[in-house]
Design a protein around this motif. Structure first.
Motif, PDB file in Angstrom:
ATOM      1  N   ARG A 110      27.240  40.951  44.970  1.00  0.00           N
ATOM      2  CA  ARG A 110      25.854  42.183  44.978  1.00  0.00           C
ATOM      3  C   ARG A 110      26.281  43.027  46.284  1.00  0.00           C
ATOM      4  N   MET A 111      26.663  42.698  47.574  1.00  0.00           N
ATOM      5  CA  MET A 111      26.746  43.033  48.724  1.00  0.00           C
ATOM      6  C   MET A 111      27.887  44.400  48.440  1.00  0.00           C
ATOM      7  N   LEU A 112      28.964  43.865  47.970  1.00  0.00           N
ATOM      8  CA  LEU A 112      30.104  44.732  47.740  1.00  0.00           C
ATOM      9  C   LEU A 112      29.869  45.666  46.709  1.00  0.00           C
ATOM     10  N   ASN A 113      29.246  45.505  45.755  1.00  0.00           N
ATOM     11  CA  ASN A 113      28.872  46.413  44.536  1.00  0.00           C
ATOM     12  C   ASN A 113      27.947  47.381  45.162  1.00  0.00           C
ATOM     13  N   ARG A 114      27.245  47.186  45.824  1.00  0.00           N
ATOM     14  CA  ARG A 114      26.063  48.224  46.579  1.00  0.00           C
ATOM     15  C   ARG A 114      26.650  49.391  47.304  1.00  0.00           C
ATOM     16  N   SER A 115      27.821  48.725  47.744  1.00  0.00           N
ATOM     17  CA  SER A 115      28.704  49.690  48.585  1.00  0.00           C
ATOM     18  C   SER A 115      29.925  50.650  47.887  1.00  0.00           C
ATOM     19  N   LYS A 116      29.969  50.496  46.480  1.00  0.00           N
ATOM     20  CA  LYS A 116      30.816  51.123  45.845  1.00  0.00           C
ATOM     21  C   LYS A 116      30.372  52.558  45.248  1.00  0.00           C
ATOM     22  N   VAL A 117      31.599  53.309  45.264  1.00  0.00           N
ATOM     23  CA  VAL A 117      31.343  54.513  44.382  1.00  0.00           C
ATOM     24  C   VAL A 117      30.966  54.162  43.106  1.00  0.00           C
ATOM     25  N   ALA A 118      30.024  55.114  42.460  1.00  0.00           N
ATOM     26  CA  ALA A 118      29.438  54.884  41.167  1.00  0.00           C
ATOM     27  C   ALA A 118      30.527  54.735  39.907  1.00  0.00           C
ATOM     28  N   GLU A 119      31.289  55.610  40.268  1.00  0.00           N
ATOM     29  CA  GLU A 119      32.149  56.088  39.115  1.00  0.00           C
ATOM     30  C   GLU A 119      33.309  54.816  38.773  1.00  0.00           C
ATOM     31  N   ARG A 120      33.259  53.886  39.812  1.00  0.00           N
ATOM     32  CA  ARG A 120      34.180  52.865  39.632  1.00  0.00           C
ATOM     33  C   ARG A 120      33.681  51.633  38.961  1.00  0.00           C
ATOM     34  N   PRO A 121      34.304  50.693  38.310  1.00  0.00           N
ATOM     35  CA  PRO A 121      33.793  49.445  37.828  1.00  0.00           C
ATOM     36  C   PRO A 121      33.329  48.629  38.743  1.00  0.00           C
ATOM     37  N   PRO A 122      32.631  47.794  38.689  1.00  0.00           N
ATOM     38  CA  PRO A 122      31.901  46.663  39.576  1.00  0.00           C
ATOM     39  C   PRO A 122      33.150  45.812  39.903  1.00  0.00           C
ATOM     40  N   VAL A 123      32.950  45.472  41.284  1.00  0.00           N
ATOM     41  CA  VAL A 123      33.920  44.467  41.791  1.00  0.00           C
ATOM     42  C   VAL A 123      33.718  43.042  41.553  1.00  0.00           C
ATOM     43  N   GLN A 159      36.328  36.321  37.550  1.00  0.00           N
ATOM     44  CA  GLN A 159      36.217  37.420  36.712  1.00  0.00           C
ATOM     45  C   GLN A 159      37.439  38.212  36.607  1.00  0.00           C
ATOM     46  N   ALA A 160      38.265  38.234  37.714  1.00  0.00           N
ATOM     47  CA  ALA A 160      39.362  39.334  37.793  1.00  0.00           C
ATOM     48  C   ALA A 160      40.395  38.847  36.973  1.00  0.00           C
ATOM     49  N   ILE A 161      40.477  37.486  36.605  1.00  0.00           N
ATOM     50  CA  ILE A 161      41.768  37.112  35.852  1.00  0.00           C
ATOM     51  C   ILE A 161      41.503  37.570  34.279  1.00  0.00           C
ATOM     52  N   GLY A 162      42.832  37.942  34.012  1.00  0.00           N
ATOM     53  CA  GLY A 162      42.838  38.566  32.653  1.00  0.00           C
ATOM     54  C   GLY A 162      44.067  39.406  32.346  1.00  0.00           C
ATOM     55  N   LEU A 163      44.011  39.909  31.120  1.00  0.00           N
ATOM     56  CA  LEU A 163      45.024  40.884  30.729  1.00  0.00           C
ATOM     57  C   LEU A 163      44.669  42.414  31.618  1.00  0.00           C
ATOM     58  N   LEU A 164      45.800  42.701  32.295  1.00  0.00           N
ATOM     59  CA  LEU A 164      45.612  44.117  32.867  1.00  0.00           C
ATOM     60  C   LEU A 164      46.304  45.156  32.426  1.00  0.00           C
ATOM     61  N   PRO A 165      45.461  46.118  31.744  1.00  0.00           N
ATOM     62  CA  PRO A 165      46.459  47.307  31.044  1.00  0.00           C
ATOM     63  C   PRO A 165      46.860  48.089  31.815  1.00  0.00           C
ATOM     64  N   VAL A 166      47.823  48.862  31.192  1.00  0.00           N
ATOM     65  CA  VAL A 166      48.566  49.907  31.823  1.00  0.00           C
ATOM     66  C   VAL A 166      47.952  50.956  32.479  1.00  0.00           C
ATOM     67  N   GLY A 167      48.213  51.467  33.551  1.00  0.00           N
ATOM     68  CA  GLY A 167      47.525  52.990  34.119  1.00  0.00           C
ATOM     69  C   GLY A 167      46.578  52.816  34.942  1.00  0.00           C
ATOM     70  N   ARG A 168      46.154  53.789  35.591  1.00  0.00           N
ATOM     71  CA  ARG A 168      45.215  54.123  36.911  1.00  0.00           C
ATOM     72  C   ARG A 168      43.523  53.838  36.236  1.00  0.00           C
ATOM     73  N   GLY A 207      38.733  43.630  43.233  1.00  0.00           N
ATOM     74  CA  GLY A 207      38.261  41.993  43.160  1.00  0.00           C
ATOM     75  C   GLY A 207      38.120  41.635  44.579  1.00  0.00           C
ATOM     76  N   PHE A 208      37.759  40.228  44.741  1.00  0.00           N
ATOM     77  CA  PHE A 208      37.638  39.731  45.896  1.00  0.00           C
ATOM     78  C   PHE A 208      37.829  38.182  45.928  1.00  0.00           C
ATOM     79  N   ALA A 209      38.560  37.616  46.871  1.00  0.00           N
ATOM     80  CA  ALA A 209      38.699  36.256  47.151  1.00  0.00           C
ATOM     81  C   ALA A 209      37.941  35.850  48.379  1.00  0.00           C
ATOM     82  N   ILE A 210      37.367  34.500  48.310  1.00  0.00           N
ATOM     83  CA  ILE A 210      36.447  33.972  49.364  1.00  0.00           C
ATOM     84  C   ILE A 210      36.623  32.674  49.776  1.00  0.00           C
ATOM     85  N   TRP A 211      36.506  32.543  51.066  1.00  0.00           N
ATOM     86  CA  TRP A 211      36.762  30.978  51.419  1.00  0.00           C
ATOM     87  C   TRP A 211      35.523  30.701  52.348  1.00  0.00           C
TER      88      TRP A 211
END
Length: 159
Positions: free
Chosen positions: A47-60, A65-74, A80-84
């Motif tokens: 939530r904290m990371l998504n509040r500080s994001k630029v609106a045009e970008r998809p959520p962190v 959640q980040a695992i999966g097929l990554l299509p080609v292109g910008r 994403g983030f990793a946490i310990w």
């Protein structure tokens, strides 16, 4: 400890993104991300990371959640983030002493592999290429809260 990242696919075909993030402080034990981190903490960080994001970008996305097929292109770049846990191996509760250097190992980024002979058994051991990102820290956990550390070095190793 939180590591934010941006990943994109610059190859010619979709790729599976399934990284493994591990952290090591001052040459101590290596700990995989997400272990012993309550889901409520992960959700709060997201939530904290998504509040500080630029609106045009998809959520962190969190590391699962980040695992999966990554299509080609910008257009398909993911944030994403990793946490310990904040508690570092060897610290005692109530003490604010932490590592002075942290290494983050990122596996699953490269498909390169190498084979070596185990020195004791002579058996073949497969090593995978991983990225290592090293950070210097002030050694006091409390003084890091909300502080972005800049990588001191980024290299590739086989482990």
């Amino acid at each position: 400890w939180v590591l934010t990242y941006e990943v994109g696919n610059r190859t010619d075909r979709p790729r599976t993104w399934a990284p493994v993030f591990e952290i090591q402080g001052d040459g101590g034990p290596v700990q995989r991300s997400g272990l012993d981190v309550p889901s409520i903490v992960t959700d709060d960080v997201k939530r904290m990371l998504n509040r500080s994001k630029v609106a045009e970008r998809p959520p962190v996305l969190d590391q699962n959640q980040a695992i999966g097929l990554l299509p080609v292109g910008r257009a398909h770049i993911r944030d994403g983030f990793a946490i310990w846990p904040a508690m570092v191996e060897g610290m005692t509760p109530g003490h604010d002493v932490g590592p002075t250097e942290v290494a983050v190992f990122v596996g699953g980024v490269s498909n390169r592999r190498g084979t070596v002979k185990h020195p004791a058994t002579g058996e073949d051991v497969v090593l995978r290429q991983q990225q290592v990102i090293r950070f210097e820290t002030p050694g006091r956990i409390g003084s890091l809260s909300g502080t972005a550390l800049k990588p001191q070095s980024e290299t590739w190793i086989y482990r």
